[in-house]
Design a protein around this motif. Structure first.
Motif, PDB file in Angstrom:
ATOM      1  N   ARG A  45       0.844  -1.212   0.000  1.00 12.94           N
ATOM      2  CA  ARG A  45       0.000   0.000   0.000  1.00 12.94           C
ATOM      3  C   ARG A  45       0.875   1.257   0.000  1.00 12.94           C
ATOM      4  O   ARG A  45       0.556   2.239  -0.666  1.00 12.94           O
ATOM      5  N   LEU A  48       2.205   1.745  -3.448  1.00 16.96           N
ATOM      6  CA  LEU A  48       1.186   2.252  -4.388  1.00 16.96           C
ATOM      7  C   LEU A  48       0.761   3.688  -4.066  1.00 16.96           C
ATOM      8  O   LEU A  48      -0.054   4.269  -4.777  1.00 16.96           O
ATOM      9  N   GLY A  49       1.254   4.226  -2.977  1.00 13.61           N
ATOM     10  CA  GLY A  49       0.873   5.595  -2.598  1.00 13.61           C
ATOM     11  C   GLY A  49      -0.471   5.649  -1.891  1.00 13.61           C
ATOM     12  O   GLY A  49      -1.063   6.720  -1.758  1.00 13.61           O
ATOM     13  N   LEU A  50      -0.964   4.502  -1.432  1.00 18.66           N
ATOM     14  CA  LEU A  50      -2.265   4.478  -0.756  1.00 18.66           C
ATOM     15  C   LEU A  50      -2.122   4.697   0.747  1.00 18.66           C
ATOM     16  O   LEU A  50      -3.100   4.919   1.445  1.00 18.66           O
ATOM     17  N   ALA A  65       0.711   2.212 -13.213  1.00 17.35           N
ATOM     18  CA  ALA A  65       0.743   1.157 -12.206  1.00 17.35           C
ATOM     19  C   ALA A  65      -0.562   0.365 -12.264  1.00 17.35           C
ATOM     20  O   ALA A  65      -1.592   0.871 -12.710  1.00 17.35           O
ATOM     21  N   ALA A  66      -0.482  -0.874 -11.832  1.00 17.55           N
ATOM     22  CA  ALA A  66      -1.695  -1.694 -11.732  1.00 17.55           C
ATOM     23  C   ALA A  66      -1.563  -2.531 -10.477  1.00 17.55           C
ATOM     24  O   ALA A  66      -0.449  -2.763  -9.989  1.00 17.55           O
ATOM     25  N   ALA A  67      -2.690  -2.942  -9.951  1.00 15.52           N
ATOM     26  CA  ALA A  67      -2.640  -3.729  -8.721  1.00 15.52           C
ATOM     27  C   ALA A  67      -3.734  -4.784  -8.714  1.00 15.52           C
ATOM     28  O   ALA A  67      -4.830  -4.557  -9.249  1.00 15.52           O
ATOM     29  N   PHE A  69      -5.532  -6.623  -5.705  1.00 15.62           N
ATOM     30  CA  PHE A  69      -5.620  -6.630  -4.241  1.00 15.62           C
ATOM     31  C   PHE A  69      -6.061  -8.025  -3.762  1.00 15.62           C
ATOM     32  O   PHE A  69      -6.444  -8.865  -4.573  1.00 15.62           O
ATOM     33  N   ARG A  73     -12.234  -6.178  -5.806  1.00 17.76           N
ATOM     34  CA  ARG A  73     -12.559  -4.762  -6.025  1.00 17.76           C
ATOM     35  C   ARG A  73     -13.147  -4.517  -7.419  1.00 17.76           C
ATOM     36  O   ARG A  73     -12.608  -3.760  -8.218  1.00 17.76           O
ATOM     37  N   LEU A  74     -14.270  -5.185  -7.699  1.00 16.82           N
ATOM     38  CA  LEU A  74     -14.964  -5.001  -8.974  1.00 16.82           C
ATOM     39  C   LEU A  74     -16.182  -4.117  -8.753  1.00 16.82           C
ATOM     40  O   LEU A  74     -16.767  -4.128  -7.671  1.00 16.82           O
ATOM     41  N   VAL A  87     -10.470   0.361 -16.906  1.00 16.07           N
ATOM     42  CA  VAL A  87      -9.114   0.924 -16.828  1.00 16.07           C
ATOM     43  C   VAL A  87      -8.529   1.201 -18.217  1.00 16.07           C
ATOM     44  O   VAL A  87      -7.445   1.771 -18.327  1.00 16.07           O
ATOM     45  N   SER A 127     -10.088  -9.403 -11.942  1.00 14.76           N
ATOM     46  CA  SER A 127      -9.235  -8.307 -11.467  1.00 14.76           C
ATOM     47  C   SER A 127      -7.797  -8.481 -11.975  1.00 14.76           C
ATOM     48  O   SER A 127      -7.095  -7.503 -12.216  1.00 14.76           O
ATOM     49  N   ARG A 130      -7.888  -7.269 -15.540  1.00 14.24           N
ATOM     50  CA  ARG A 130      -7.904  -5.798 -15.525  1.00 14.24           C
ATOM     51  C   ARG A 130      -6.483  -5.247 -15.349  1.00 14.24           C
ATOM     52  O   ARG A 130      -6.090  -4.285 -16.017  1.00 14.24           O
ATOM     53  N   ALA A 131      -5.711  -5.882 -14.469  1.00 19.29           N
ATOM     54  CA  ALA A 131      -4.344  -5.399 -14.210  1.00 19.29           C
ATOM     55  C   ALA A 131      -3.435  -5.660 -15.411  1.00 19.29           C
ATOM     56  O   ALA A 131      -2.634  -4.798 -15.781  1.00 19.29           O
TER      57      ALA A 131
ATOM     58  N   LEU B 149     -12.897   0.788  -3.954  1.00 20.03           N
ATOM     59  CA  LEU B 149     -13.038   1.188  -5.361  1.00 20.03           C
ATOM     60  C   LEU B 149     -12.350   2.522  -5.618  1.00 20.03           C
ATOM     61  O   LEU B 149     -11.764   2.737  -6.674  1.00 20.03           O
ATOM     62  N   ARG B 154      -7.542   5.333  -7.837  1.00 20.48           N
ATOM     63  CA  ARG B 154      -6.317   6.092  -7.607  1.00 20.48           C
ATOM     64  C   ARG B 154      -5.103   5.360  -8.196  1.00 20.48           C
ATOM     65  O   ARG B 154      -4.271   5.966  -8.863  1.00 20.48           O
ATOM     66  N   VAL B 155      -5.048   4.043  -7.959  1.00 21.45           N
ATOM     67  CA  VAL B 155      -3.918   3.269  -8.473  1.00 21.45           C
ATOM     68  C   VAL B 155      -3.880   3.319  -9.998  1.00 21.45           C
ATOM     69  O   VAL B 155      -2.828   3.529 -10.608  1.00 21.45           O
ATOM     70  N   TYR B 156      -5.048   3.159 -10.629  1.00 19.78           N
ATOM     71  CA  TYR B 156      -5.098   3.128 -12.093  1.00 19.78           C
ATOM     72  C   TYR B 156      -5.191   4.536 -12.695  1.00 19.78           C
ATOM     73  O   TYR B 156      -5.332   4.679 -13.898  1.00 19.78           O
ATOM     74  N   LEU B 158      -7.547   6.782 -12.778  1.00 17.29           N
ATOM     75  CA  LEU B 158      -8.728   7.009 -13.608  1.00 17.29           C
ATOM     76  C   LEU B 158      -9.061   8.504 -13.616  1.00 17.29           C
ATOM     77  O   LEU B 158      -8.941   9.167 -12.580  1.00 17.29           O
ATOM     78  N   ARG B 162     -14.523   9.883 -15.148  1.00 15.81           N
ATOM     79  CA  ARG B 162     -14.832   8.444 -15.160  1.00 15.81           C
ATOM     80  C   ARG B 162     -15.166   7.959 -13.755  1.00 15.81           C
ATOM     81  O   ARG B 162     -16.055   7.141 -13.550  1.00 15.81           O
TER      82      ARG B 162
END
Lengths: 190, 252
Positions: A45, A48-50, A65-67, A69, A73-74, A87, A127, A130-131, B149, B154-156, B158, B162
């Motif tokens: 985290r 990822l800057g979270l 970046a892609a993640a 988790f 998270r759909l 994305v 997911s 998606r990444a 979500l 934030r990670v992607y 968007l 959107r």
């Protein structure tokens, strides 16, 4: 690509990260291994800057970046294909690309289904699709394969390894096999 | 049988049952002045509906109340966005909304009559009744947005638009629908009540007031029936504007 220098983080009384230093270059794959609760997810985290650390510095030069988790998270109100397409673009022009990624993840029949209509393992594969669809410069994976049977897991890991061979990869896992399959150097947490 | 057809016949049967109860009560009372029957009320409504003035009156009242309701919906959404972003705004606005919700509507009508012109009072009152409900529900919707979500977005990286279209709006919309469902009737009834007390020209409230004044009970019932029918039509229309309900925890 990603540089963590002397990163520390405390949640209440618990020191979760204490002076973590990590340097990840393009094409380099690192697996974080260690018991549950040792701070692997927290480090991801931070990367990822979270999560803002209490001390130390985080520098990321990854343009994209892609993640994946631990949970999928759909968007519950969008189909599997639309979740992948989220994305890629805001329109339908990239939907065929989303369909192609779902097909690679063996979810061709599920592309028009909503997350609630999918099993946990299928949701996690959406997911992952998606990444991988965004061809990330930095891919962060937090125990992404745990809801899959061994045969499927091997195929999905192979696909992932092929897609991100030139990208930086940070993986949190309990499985040495996963680290090996993705060509990771292992960092052990205690 | 198709479930929609089944549901229609069920609703129709319930309606017929209550009309029969009403007709029975009217027959028991036996005086049109005290309780007109559904047939007498329907006949009066048809008679009124044949005049241009009826439609003009209904149109003007709908316009007044809808103006208030739409202003409140927009205002409620904007205020919810503001209070969601700023805890200071939330601290300032929250007691005000509680005050509005707990103050009797009649007090506001009298005050508005002092402050505003007759025609503006129903607009203001309808807005005042709807605003706190929309604000509270949209605030709940914003608070309920899945943080996971938002992190994903934030990670992607968007784009903002959107995120708004794909995450924020679908999360808030069920709450806005619920707000409209409960607030529309409230706003409409309060708006008509304001018209009864302020009697602006060409208004349903004025016609109800006059019917009461001249003991035209059948006309009073006919206008009340018109109010109910218009209320149902407005609710259907506005809920359609907000979009269909989905079986997948919301839609876009």
């Amino acid at each position: 690509m990603l540089e963590l220098n002397e990163v520390s983080l405390r949640f209440g009384d618990k020191q979760v990260l204490d002076g973590c230093t990590l340097c990840l270059k393009a094409g380099e794959h690192i697996a974080l291994m260690g018991p549950s609760g040792c701070g692997k997810t927290t480090l991801l985290r931070v990367a990822l800057g979270l999560q803002v650390p209490d001390g130390g510095t985080v520098r990321s030069k990854a343009e994209r970046a892609a993640a994946v988790f631990q949970e999928p998270r759909l968007l519950p109100w969008r189909t599997a294909a639309e979740n992948v397409n989220l994305v890629l673009s805001d329109g339908e022009e990239t939907l065929p690309e989303a369909h192609a990624w779902l097909k690679r993840l063996e979810l061709d029949d599920a592309r028009d289904l909503y997350p609630a209509e999918l099993s946990g393992g299928m949701q996690q594969r959406v997911s992952i699709a998606r990444a991988l669809a965004v061809l990330p410069a930095l891919l962060v994976l937090d125990e992404p394969f745990k809801a899959m049977d061994s045969t499927l897991r091997e195929r999905v890991m192979g696909l992932t390894a092929e897609r991100v061979k030139d990208s930086a990869l940070l993986l949190a896992t309990h499985s040495e096999d996963e680290a090996l399959a993705l060509g990771c150097k292992v960092l052990r947490f205690s | 049988m198709n479930p929609r057809v089944q549901s229609f016949f069920r609703t129709l049967a319930v309606l017929v049952f209550w009309l029969l109860v009403w007709a029975g009560a009217a027959a028991l009372v036996g005086q049109e002045l005290l309780l007109p029957s559904p047939v007498q009320t329907g006949r009066k409504l048809l008679e009124l509906g044949g005049t241009a003035e009826f439609w003009l009156t209904v149109g003007k009242s709908v316009l007044r109340v809808l103006t208030g309701i739409l202003a409140a919906v927009l205002g409620g959404i904007l205020l919810a966005l503001l209070t969601h972003r700023s805890s200071l705004c939330m601290a300032l606005l929250s007691p005000l909304m509680t005050l509005v919700k707990s103050t009797p509507v009649a007090s506001f009508i009298i005050l508005a009559l002092v402050w505003l012109g007759r025609g503006a009072v129903p607009v203001f009152i309808a807005a005042l009744m709807v605003l706190p409900v929309v604000w509270a529900n949209v605030t709940a919707g914003l608070r309920g947005i899945d943080a996971g979500l938002l992190e994903l977005a934030r990670v992607y990286e968007l784009p903002r638009l959107r995120i708004l279209r794909r995450i924020t709006w679908p999360s808030v919309r069920p709450h806005l629908r619920a707000a409209l469902r409960s607030a529309l009737g409230l706003g409409w009834k309060a708006g008509i009540a304001a018209e009864v007390l302020t009697v602006p020209a060409l208004s349903i409230g004025k016609r109800i007031y006059e019917a009461k004044l001249y003991l035209e009970t059948t006309e009073l019932f006919a206008w009340t029936a018109a109010v109910v029918l218009v209320s149902l039509a407005i609710e259907k229309l506005l809920l359609r504007l907000v979009g269909k309900e989905s079986t997948h925890a919301g839609t876009e």
